[in-house]
Write a protein that holds these residues in place. Structure first.
Motif, mmCIF file in Angstrom:
data_model
loop_
_atom_site.group_PDB
_atom_site.id
_atom_site.type_symbol
_atom_site.label_atom_id
_atom_site.label_comp_id
_atom_site.label_asym_id
_atom_site.label_seq_id
_atom_site.Cartn_x
_atom_site.Cartn_y
_atom_site.Cartn_z
ATOM 1 N N LEU A 56 30.856 59.706 121.839
ATOM 2 C CA LEU A 56 30.016 60.840 122.206
ATOM 3 C C LEU A 56 29.505 60.804 123.647
ATOM 4 O O LEU A 56 29.472 61.840 124.306
ATOM 5 C CB LEU A 56 28.844 60.983 121.229
ATOM 6 N N PRO A 57 29.116 59.648 124.190
ATOM 7 C CA PRO A 57 28.630 59.658 125.576
ATOM 8 C C PRO A 57 29.733 59.778 126.621
ATOM 9 O O PRO A 57 29.449 59.974 127.798
ATOM 10 C CB PRO A 57 27.916 58.320 125.738
ATOM 11 N N LEU A 58 30.993 59.659 126.218
ATOM 12 C CA LEU A 58 32.105 59.677 127.168
ATOM 13 C C LEU A 58 32.577 61.096 127.462
ATOM 14 O O LEU A 58 32.459 61.988 126.631
ATOM 15 C CB LEU A 58 33.294 58.895 126.604
ATOM 16 N N THR A 59 33.140 61.282 128.653
ATOM 17 C CA THR A 59 33.823 62.536 128.963
ATOM 18 C C THR A 59 35.322 62.299 129.070
ATOM 19 O O THR A 59 36.114 63.205 128.888
ATOM 20 C CB THR A 59 33.318 63.156 130.276
ATOM 21 N N SER A 60 35.711 61.051 129.383
ATOM 22 C CA SER A 60 37.128 60.706 129.441
ATOM 23 C C SER A 60 37.279 59.200 129.338
ATOM 24 O O SER A 60 36.320 58.451 129.485
ATOM 25 C CB SER A 60 37.766 61.209 130.730
ATOM 26 N N ASP A 61 38.524 58.781 129.084
ATOM 27 C CA ASP A 61 38.829 57.362 128.930
ATOM 28 C C ASP A 61 40.250 57.145 129.421
ATOM 29 O O ASP A 61 41.130 57.972 129.184
ATOM 30 C CB ASP A 61 38.704 56.964 127.460
ATOM 31 N N SER A 62 40.477 56.044 130.102
ATOM 32 C CA SER A 62 41.810 55.739 130.605
ATOM 33 C C SER A 62 42.123 54.276 130.342
ATOM 34 O O SER A 62 41.324 53.400 130.637
ATOM 35 C CB SER A 62 41.881 56.024 132.103
ATOM 36 N N THR A 63 43.272 54.034 129.732
ATOM 37 C CA THR A 63 43.732 52.685 129.467
ATOM 38 C C THR A 63 45.190 52.604 129.887
ATOM 39 O O THR A 63 46.047 53.251 129.286
ATOM 40 C CB THR A 63 43.601 52.329 127.969
ATOM 41 N N GLY A 64 45.475 51.827 130.916
ATOM 42 C CA GLY A 64 46.853 51.721 131.397
ATOM 43 C C GLY A 64 47.372 53.072 131.842
ATOM 44 O O GLY A 64 46.758 53.762 132.641
ATOM 45 N N SER A 65 48.481 53.499 131.277
ATOM 46 C CA SER A 65 49.062 54.783 131.651
ATOM 47 C C SER A 65 48.622 55.910 130.722
ATOM 48 O O SER A 65 49.095 57.033 130.830
ATOM 49 C CB SER A 65 50.586 54.683 131.648
ATOM 50 N N SER A 66 47.705 55.621 129.816
ATOM 51 C CA SER A 66 47.240 56.602 128.847
ATOM 52 C C SER A 66 45.804 57.017 129.169
ATOM 53 O O SER A 66 44.981 56.189 129.531
ATOM 54 C CB SER A 66 47.300 55.986 127.452
ATOM 55 N N GLN A 68 42.610 60.121 127.966
ATOM 56 C CA GLN A 68 42.233 61.248 127.136
ATOM 57 C C GLN A 68 40.844 61.718 127.537
ATOM 58 O O GLN A 68 40.028 60.935 127.996
ATOM 59 C CB GLN A 68 42.283 60.895 125.639
ATOM 60 N N GLY A 69 40.622 63.012 127.413
ATOM 61 C CA GLY A 69 39.325 63.595 127.701
ATOM 62 C C GLY A 69 38.609 63.903 126.390
ATOM 63 O O GLY A 69 39.245 64.099 125.360
ATOM 64 N N TYR A 70 37.293 63.927 126.440
ATOM 65 C CA TYR A 70 36.499 64.168 125.238
ATOM 66 C C TYR A 70 35.667 65.419 125.404
ATOM 67 O O TYR A 70 35.071 65.650 126.440
ATOM 68 C CB TYR A 70 35.562 62.996 124.944
ATOM 69 N N ASN A 71 35.616 66.204 124.369
ATOM 70 C CA ASN A 71 34.768 67.370 124.304
ATOM 71 C C ASN A 71 33.680 67.032 123.303
ATOM 72 O O ASN A 71 33.967 66.833 122.118
ATOM 73 C CB ASN A 71 35.603 68.575 123.846
ATOM 74 N N ARG A 72 32.450 66.935 123.777
ATOM 75 C CA ARG A 72 31.346 66.510 122.907
ATOM 76 C C ARG A 72 31.234 67.394 121.663
ATOM 77 O O ARG A 72 31.070 66.896 120.559
ATOM 78 C CB ARG A 72 30.038 66.505 123.677
ATOM 79 N N GLU A 73 31.345 68.688 121.852
ATOM 80 C CA GLU A 73 31.232 69.598 120.709
ATOM 81 C C GLU A 73 32.366 69.359 119.704
ATOM 82 O O GLU A 73 32.172 69.443 118.505
ATOM 83 C CB GLU A 73 31.230 71.061 121.174
ATOM 84 N N GLY A 74 33.563 69.071 120.230
ATOM 85 C CA GLY A 74 34.688 68.772 119.352
ATOM 86 C C GLY A 74 34.475 67.487 118.562
ATOM 87 O O GLY A 74 34.793 67.426 117.370
ATOM 88 N N LEU A 75 33.944 66.466 119.220
ATOM 89 C CA LEU A 75 33.652 65.207 118.522
ATOM 90 C C LEU A 75 32.595 65.419 117.447
ATOM 91 O O LEU A 75 32.741 64.928 116.317
ATOM 92 C CB LEU A 75 33.165 64.151 119.510
#
Length: 106
Positions: A56-66, A68-75
């Motif tokens: 929930l506190p994240l807006t995006s995350d990156s690990t290696g070549s992968s 993803q973005g986060y939409n708080r309302e979607g979560l």
């Protein structure tokens, strides 16, 4: 299907690291390598909610070549859906805005 695979499926379309899933399972006193049975649905759902609330506190995350973005309302919507499917109280897992009224203070 293993319990680890079940929690990963429950979190779809969001993904987390395997260690995050394993920690949630350990906290829920489940072993990811064990076979998943339908009577475990509630316990696995609680673990999935645990994983999703950490995002929930994240807006995006990156690990290696992968990445993803986060939409708080979607979560929040996904967490709420899991709660409804399993008969959990949503306010136990998602912060619900409250209004406090202060009157007659003087």
């Amino acid at each position: 299907m293993t319990i680890l695979e079940a929690i990963m499926a429950e979190c779809e379309p969001y993904t987390a690291s395997v260690i995050t899933y394993e920690k949630a399972l350990a906290d829920g006193e489940l072993s990811g390598a064990d076979t998943y049975y339908s009577d475990m649905k509630g316990a696995v759902a609680r673990c999935a909610i645990s994983v999703l609330t950490k995002m929930l506190p994240l807006t995006s995350d990156s690990t290696g070549s992968s990445s993803q973005g986060y939409n708080r309302e979607g979560l929040v919507a996904r967490i709420s859906a899991i709660c409804r499917e399993n008969g959990f109280e949503e306010s136990d897992f998602c912060p619900v805005p409250t209004v406090e009224v202060y009157h007659n203070l003087f």
